[in-house]
Design a protein around this motif. Structure first.
Motif, PDB file in Angstrom:
ATOM      1  N   ALA A 354       0.816  -1.222   0.000  1.00  0.00           N
ATOM      2  CA  ALA A 354       0.000   0.000   0.000  1.00  0.00           C
ATOM      3  C   ALA A 354       0.848   1.271   0.000  1.00  0.00           C
ATOM      4  O   ALA A 354       0.659   2.160   0.830  1.00  0.00           O
ATOM      5  CB  ALA A 354      -0.974  -0.012   1.191  1.00  0.00           C
ATOM      6  N   PRO A 358       0.343   4.795  -6.055  1.00  0.00           N
ATOM      7  CA  PRO A 358       0.128   3.477  -6.658  1.00  0.00           C
ATOM      8  C   PRO A 358       1.113   3.249  -7.811  1.00  0.00           C
ATOM      9  O   PRO A 358       1.604   4.206  -8.430  1.00  0.00           O
ATOM     10  CB  PRO A 358      -1.309   3.562  -7.190  1.00  0.00           C
ATOM     11  N   TYR A 436      -2.215   2.035 -11.738  1.00  0.00           N
ATOM     12  CA  TYR A 436      -2.940   1.101 -10.872  1.00  0.00           C
ATOM     13  C   TYR A 436      -3.951   1.905 -10.058  1.00  0.00           C
ATOM     14  O   TYR A 436      -3.590   2.921  -9.466  1.00  0.00           O
ATOM     15  CB  TYR A 436      -1.985   0.417  -9.879  1.00  0.00           C
ATOM     16  N   SER A 437      -5.184   1.442 -10.000  1.00  0.00           N
ATOM     17  CA  SER A 437      -6.114   2.005  -9.021  1.00  0.00           C
ATOM     18  C   SER A 437      -5.682   1.475  -7.660  1.00  0.00           C
ATOM     19  O   SER A 437      -4.878   0.544  -7.567  1.00  0.00           O
ATOM     20  CB  SER A 437      -7.543   1.555  -9.319  1.00  0.00           C
ATOM     21  N   ARG A 438      -6.208   2.052  -6.576  1.00  0.00           N
ATOM     22  CA  ARG A 438      -5.860   1.511  -5.251  1.00  0.00           C
ATOM     23  C   ARG A 438      -6.318   0.065  -5.139  1.00  0.00           C
ATOM     24  O   ARG A 438      -5.638  -0.776  -4.543  1.00  0.00           O
ATOM     25  CB  ARG A 438      -6.487   2.369  -4.133  1.00  0.00           C
ATOM     26  N   GLU A 439      -7.461  -0.245  -5.755  1.00  0.00           N
ATOM     27  CA  GLU A 439      -7.953  -1.624  -5.708  1.00  0.00           C
ATOM     28  C   GLU A 439      -6.968  -2.561  -6.412  1.00  0.00           C
ATOM     29  O   GLU A 439      -6.684  -3.662  -5.929  1.00  0.00           O
ATOM     30  CB  GLU A 439      -9.346  -1.718  -6.352  1.00  0.00           C
ATOM     31  N   ASN A 661      -9.114  -1.703  -0.546  1.00  0.00           N
ATOM     32  CA  ASN A 661      -8.762  -0.285  -0.441  1.00  0.00           C
ATOM     33  C   ASN A 661      -8.468   0.008   1.033  1.00  0.00           C
ATOM     34  O   ASN A 661      -8.440  -0.915   1.858  1.00  0.00           O
ATOM     35  CB  ASN A 661      -9.907   0.579  -0.992  1.00  0.00           C
ATOM     36  N   PHE A 662      -8.296   1.269   1.389  1.00  0.00           N
ATOM     37  CA  PHE A 662      -7.898   1.592   2.765  1.00  0.00           C
ATOM     38  C   PHE A 662      -9.010   1.383   3.797  1.00  0.00           C
ATOM     39  O   PHE A 662      -8.737   1.438   4.991  1.00  0.00           O
ATOM     40  CB  PHE A 662      -7.369   3.027   2.846  1.00  0.00           C
TER      41      PHE A 662
ATOM     42  N   TYR B  35      -3.706  11.337  -6.286  1.00  0.00           N
ATOM     43  CA  TYR B  35      -4.637  10.210  -6.231  1.00  0.00           C
ATOM     44  C   TYR B  35      -4.083   9.183  -5.250  1.00  0.00           C
ATOM     45  O   TYR B  35      -2.947   8.742  -5.391  1.00  0.00           O
ATOM     46  CB  TYR B  35      -4.768   9.570  -7.618  1.00  0.00           C
ATOM     47  N   GLY B  36      -4.901   8.802  -4.256  1.00  0.00           N
ATOM     48  CA  GLY B  36      -4.441   7.793  -3.310  1.00  0.00           C
ATOM     49  C   GLY B  36      -5.378   6.619  -3.188  1.00  0.00           C
ATOM     50  O   GLY B  36      -4.943   5.480  -3.058  1.00  0.00           O
ATOM     51  N   CYS B  37      -6.699   6.868  -3.216  1.00  0.00           N
ATOM     52  CA  CYS B  37      -7.635   5.760  -3.006  1.00  0.00           C
ATOM     53  C   CYS B  37      -8.890   5.866  -3.858  1.00  0.00           C
ATOM     54  O   CYS B  37      -9.513   4.858  -4.167  1.00  0.00           O
ATOM     55  CB  CYS B  37      -8.019   5.665  -1.528  1.00  0.00           C
ATOM     56  N   ILE B  39     -11.759   6.831  -2.988  1.00  0.00           N
ATOM     57  CA  ILE B  39     -13.019   6.650  -2.246  1.00  0.00           C
ATOM     58  C   ILE B  39     -13.073   7.492  -0.961  1.00  0.00           C
ATOM     59  O   ILE B  39     -13.824   7.187  -0.034  1.00  0.00           O
ATOM     60  CB  ILE B  39     -13.266   5.158  -1.906  1.00  0.00           C
ATOM     61  N   GLN B  41     -10.898   7.836   1.435  1.00  0.00           N
ATOM     62  CA  GLN B  41     -10.380   7.159   2.625  1.00  0.00           C
ATOM     63  C   GLN B  41      -9.002   7.650   3.067  1.00  0.00           C
ATOM     64  O   GLN B  41      -8.641   7.448   4.217  1.00  0.00           O
ATOM     65  CB  GLN B  41     -10.285   5.647   2.364  1.00  0.00           C
ATOM     66  N   CYS B  42      -8.217   8.232   2.161  1.00  0.00           N
ATOM     67  CA  CYS B  42      -6.813   8.480   2.513  1.00  0.00           C
ATOM     68  C   CYS B  42      -6.441   9.952   2.590  1.00  0.00           C
ATOM     69  O   CYS B  42      -5.421  10.300   3.183  1.00  0.00           O
ATOM     70  CB  CYS B  42      -5.868   7.757   1.552  1.00  0.00           C
ATOM     71  N   TYR B  97       4.320  11.891  -0.845  1.00  0.00           N
ATOM     72  CA  TYR B  97       3.157  11.745  -1.720  1.00  0.00           C
ATOM     73  C   TYR B  97       1.852  12.176  -1.051  1.00  0.00           C
ATOM     74  O   TYR B  97       0.985  12.751  -1.689  1.00  0.00           O
ATOM     75  CB  TYR B  97       3.059  10.287  -2.194  1.00  0.00           C
ATOM     76  N   ILE B 129      -3.986   9.603   5.493  1.00  0.00           N
ATOM     77  CA  ILE B 129      -3.063   8.487   5.730  1.00  0.00           C
ATOM     78  C   ILE B 129      -1.661   8.848   5.247  1.00  0.00           C
ATOM     79  O   ILE B 129      -1.494   9.493   4.209  1.00  0.00           O
ATOM     80  CB  ILE B 129      -3.558   7.221   4.982  1.00  0.00           C
ATOM     81  N   ARG B 131       1.954   6.527   4.810  1.00  0.00           N
ATOM     82  CA  ARG B 131       2.547   5.187   4.943  1.00  0.00           C
ATOM     83  C   ARG B 131       3.979   5.259   5.458  1.00  0.00           C
ATOM     84  O   ARG B 131       4.510   4.289   5.975  1.00  0.00           O
ATOM     85  CB  ARG B 131       2.551   4.491   3.583  1.00  0.00           C
TER      86      ARG B 131
END
Lengths: 723, 149
Positions: A354, A358, A436-439, A661-662, B35-37, B39, B41-42, B97, B129, B131
């Motif tokens: 993660a 990405p 890459y998407s996060r998924e 995802n997260f 761009y991280g997620c 949705i 979330q991050c 990032y 978030i 990492r």
């Protein structure tokens, strides 16, 4: 109200005399306004080619700016500034005028970054590059002044003439440098007592770029005619694309092409999956169009693996089979009659990388040549794979290396660069940015391997006489078996497992599982023998000794002891703890980089929930380039391990990862982060050792041992949910 | 559609359902917002919309048509923002990032609460978030920016 002193302090950091002067004037007139902080200089990212290049590493330009090629991948570990400081030290360069160039791969230079080895591997050559440049600058100045070079010295980007006011700036000398390759040998390096920059706290060069949003990540690249690509991949490793239907996807405005990709295994850790790529005018459009593809996959045999059964079998094999001997000292079989044995088994799960950025690569394939823009921990390895699998000779591949938003071992592998090339090839040579998407990042991750360790210790007359480690490890890498305690007969065996997908490097690699198992086990032994866990460890770490661990470097026990004793003192080992709270201790070497750490964790338990209140950590990493960089790596390493402790692992159903995802692959957040105190030990070592992967292996056991101290309950399997 | 980013109007043919993140990054070339997620979330994609922190990856562009959007590119024109200055002073970023989003969230926090407690900092910043593990320094930098603001 702003005081005069404070204001000078604020502007003086980034500005020169003039800035401070203007600032003072303003502060007198408008004292209530907040300070205006001058914009910092940023790195150019990629250097141009005027000026004088000295070897492959260094360029001094006519304006005195020094550009240093960084062949190691900058992914947040601070390697660019660390290596630049080593050059700048020997060069006597003005740190404010030193800039990073993210180097494209240079043939013959091992430019992979991993194993906490970048600094120690580059230390010698970076010093030589700086010293050579300094020698050439002195020669040029001496010639200009018609004096002996012994009468010149350097300081702060200038060559000075002794006993005079004469000095010349480096930039003014660059067109006067004569480089005779026969004189490229460097004999004069500084004594470490002379260091002005190395060993001190200095600022990280890339941070201004980052806070201004100008750091050149590969994902941010924009090129003329570039399109965006996203790939719908086979959900199961080894699965095959049977058929696809793209009519609906192609009807979405902005979608240009849909092409199939044929996958293959690249090496023991990575592969490219069969897939269907959508090429569109934005990343979002490509992501949307993927959902409209109708694809038939053949799942493949990995879809039959059921995790519970896989685990059961692994434990059974661990109990029953002989493994490959990874390490052996003495003869454990000479003590079949040990009067007492203690044995426990520990399980460290799969882990996701993660990385915040990405995986991505921008690429164009032109049959006999190609060009790729990406972040990679192993640029030459990516070049080799492109040549091997796509048939483009290395000399016709242009690989632009960008710094990354995290690597953590995932960016070793060549698959992301190659996938982008395969999409470009399938799309008739279209320049594409493949994202890459996060998924995708979660579901197609090359995971940290699951590792199960059984430790068994045998005793005679109260003393340990045998120590055995048996490990079962999922399909990548070998046992570390860094068994440092002074037991006369030691033996480690490895059993290989074949799990549902490929496994790879994940920050601290197998030292995660083995630091966890070894240091939890030794703690259990100490407690079962009724001894203090710190004193028990120190008793098995005799002063002045070294242990050979089938590794390049011997493990120096005095360095281990120093880390352990430092943390015990700073962390106040043995202090009385409240009911429901506990202290735990651990120490572990990280032999790939030869850096050692020890940690103390303090935890408290409320209604079965574990709260980590504080972590103390000490590191012995040899000669320190920048203590603040070391601290940051330790802080980050602790937090990395806490994410894995509480939220690690993965789940899969019929071979497909179910996290996405997260929200379901959680990582530690700011409100869950304990206070972290880092102590960097003074070291007698003559060179720097590894730093980046040293903290995680001691963090897991320190926390688990603290949980035992608080609750009496041993944690032998991660992640921890409730206790 | 017309959008206002960092005080500048952009007139562009846009899918009104496209998230602001991708309009910024792929259409307008403002790539500092990450761009991280996708949705929410991050927090890597955090921007300010009329001064409020918003996750641009889940905010459709039609929602910001009559609003002011600020990204990290618009935070410092001539001078560094005190939050950015504090980020440099405390040497917060590692890979960097997530930091555009962290900084935008911190600016939004200090806009609405100029003197946050540590608990308030942690609560407000818990949607972002990192990492690399820069959280301890993010807290220090926000404290510092609050003092200097």
């Amino acid at each position: 109200m702003l005081t005069r002193r404070k204001f000078v302090q604020l502007t003086g950091v980034a500005g020169g005399g003039l800035v401070i002067g203007i600032g003072l004037l303003e502060s007198c007139e408008q004292q209530k306004k907040p300070p205006k902080n001058p914009l910092p200089n940023t790195q150019n990212g990629f250097g141009d080619n005027n000026g004088s290049a000295i070897g492959e590493y260094l360029q001094i330009r006519p304006d005195g700016q020094v550009f240093i090629n960084i062949v190691k991948h900058e992914m947040g570990q601070g390697i660019a500034s660390g290596l630049m400081a080593i050059v700048a030290e020997e060069l006597d360069a003005d740190w404010d005028r030193v800039h990073v160039v993210y180097s494209d791969p240079i043939p013959g230079l091992a430019n992979w970054a991993g194993g906490s080895t970048s600094t120690l591997n580059e230390w010698g050559i970076m010093r030589s590059a700086g010293a050579l440049a300094r020698k050439l600058l002195i020669q040029a100045a001496a010639k200009g002044w018609a004096v002996d070079k012994e009468d010149c010295f350097t300081d702060n980007n200038h060559v000075h003439l002794k006993d005079s006011e004469n000095k010349v700036e480096y930039g003014e000398l660059v067109d006067k440098i004569v480089f005779d390759p026969s004189e490229s040998e460097v004999t004069e390096l500084k004594d470490k007592k002379q260091f002005k920059l190395v060993g001190k706290v200095f600022s990280n060069k890339i941070i201004p770029d980052i806070v201004l949003g100008k750091h050149p990540y590969a994902l941010d690249i924009r090129l003329p005619e570039m399109k965006y690509a996203a790939i719908e991949r086979a959900p199961v490793f080894g699965g095959r694309l049977v058929d696809f239907e793209a009519t609906e996807a192609l009807q979405l405005p902005g979608v240009e092409q849909v092409v199939p990709i044929k996958g293959f295994v690249l090496d023991g850790s990575s592969h490219i999956r069969d897939g269907v790529a959508v090429i569109a005018n934005s990343t979002w459009t490509a992501f949307q169009a993927r959902k409209k593809l109708k694809i038939t996959w053949e799942a493949g045999e990995k879809s039959n693996i059921v995790h519970e059964r896989f685990l059961e079998e692994a434990h059974q094999r661990l109990r029953e089979e002989d493994g490959y001997v990874a390490y052996s000292k003495g003869d454990v079989d000479t003590y079949p009659d040990a009067e007492k044995t203690i044995s426990h088994t520990y399980e460290f799960p799969y882990q996701h990388h993660a990385c915040m950025e990405p995986l991505n690569a921008t690429a164009i394939f032109m049959e006999d040549r190609c060009e790729v823009w990406t972040g990679t921990q192993a640029a030459n390895y990516m070049l080799g794979n492109i040549e091997k699998h796509l048939g483009v000779p290395k000399e016709n591949i242009k690989l632009h290396c960008h710094p990354s938003g995290g690597g953590f071992g995932l960016r070793y592998w060549a698959s992301h660069g190659m996938e982008a090339l395969l999409v470009s090839k399938a799309a008739g040579g279209q320049l594409v940015k493949m994202v890459y998407s996060r998924e995708d990042d979660i579901q197609f991750d090359f995971l940290n391997p699951l590792e199960i360790n059984t430790h068994t210790m045998g005793f005679k007359e109260g003393d340990p006489v045998t120590w055995q480690l048996k490990g079962a490890l999922d399909n990548w890498g070998g046992l570390c078996a860094w068994m440092i305690y002074d037991v006369p007969n030691v033996h480690a065996e490895l059993i290989g497992l074949k799990g549902f997908t490929q496994m790879s490097a994940w920050r601290s690699v197998m030292a995660n599982a083995e630091g966890f198992s070894t240091e939890c086990f030794i703690d259990e032994v100490a407690v079962e023998l009724g001894e203090d866990p710190l004193e028990f460890r120190l008793g098995l770490l005799p002063e002045g000794t070294e242990v050979q661990l089938n590794h390049k470097y011997p493990c120096k026990i005095d360095r281990i002891r120093k880390a352990l004793k430092t943390v015990a003192q700073k962390g106040n080992w043995g202090r009385p703890m409240e009911e429901g709270s506990g202290q735990g201790i651990a120490v572990y070497p990280y032999m790939h980089g030869n850096g050692y750490a020890a940690a103390i964790a303090e935890v408290s338990i409320e209604s079965g929930q574990v709260k980590v209140d504080k972590i103390f950590v000490a590191i012995e990493c040899g000669l320190v380039i920048n203590p603040d960089f070391v601290k940051k790596q330790m802080e980050g390493g602790v937090i990395w391990a806490l994410s894995a402790l509480f939220y690690g692992g993965t789940e899969y159903d019929k071979g497909k990862v179910t996290r996405s995802n997260f929200h379901d692959n959680k990582v530690l957040r700011i409100h869950e982060t304990p206070e972290i105190e880092v102590y960097v030990c003074e070291s007698d070592e003559e060179q720097p050792w590894g730093v980046g992967e040293i903290a995680p292996p001691v963090t897991y056991p320190a926390v688990c041992n603290a949980i035992f101290a608080a609750t009496g309950k041993r944690i032998r399997k991660l992640p921890i949910s409730t206790v | 559609m017309k959008v206002n980013i960092n005080g500048q109007d952009y007139e562009q043919e846009l899918d009104p359902d496209m998230p602001v993140l991708w309009v910024l990054r792929d259409v307008l070339g403002l790539t500092a917002t990450k761009y991280g997620c996708g949705i929410g979330q991050c927090g890597a994609c955090t921007v300010l919309v009329d001064g409020q922190a918003m996750r641009s990856c889940t905010t459709k562009v039609r929602f910001v048509e009559d609003k002011q959007v600020q990204t990290i590119e618009g935070v410092s024109r001539e001078f560094l923002h005190p939050v950015q200055k504090a980020w440099i002073d405390e040497q917060v970023p590692q890979c960097g990032y997530c930091q555009s989003g962290q900084i935008m969230s911190a600016i939004a926090l200090l806009n609405e609460n100029p003197e946050p407690t540590d608990g308030e900092i942690k609560s407000f910043m818990s949607g972002n978030i990192c990492r690399c593990g820069t959280y301890p320094r993010i807290i220090k930098a926000i404290r510092k920016a609050a003092q200097n603001d």
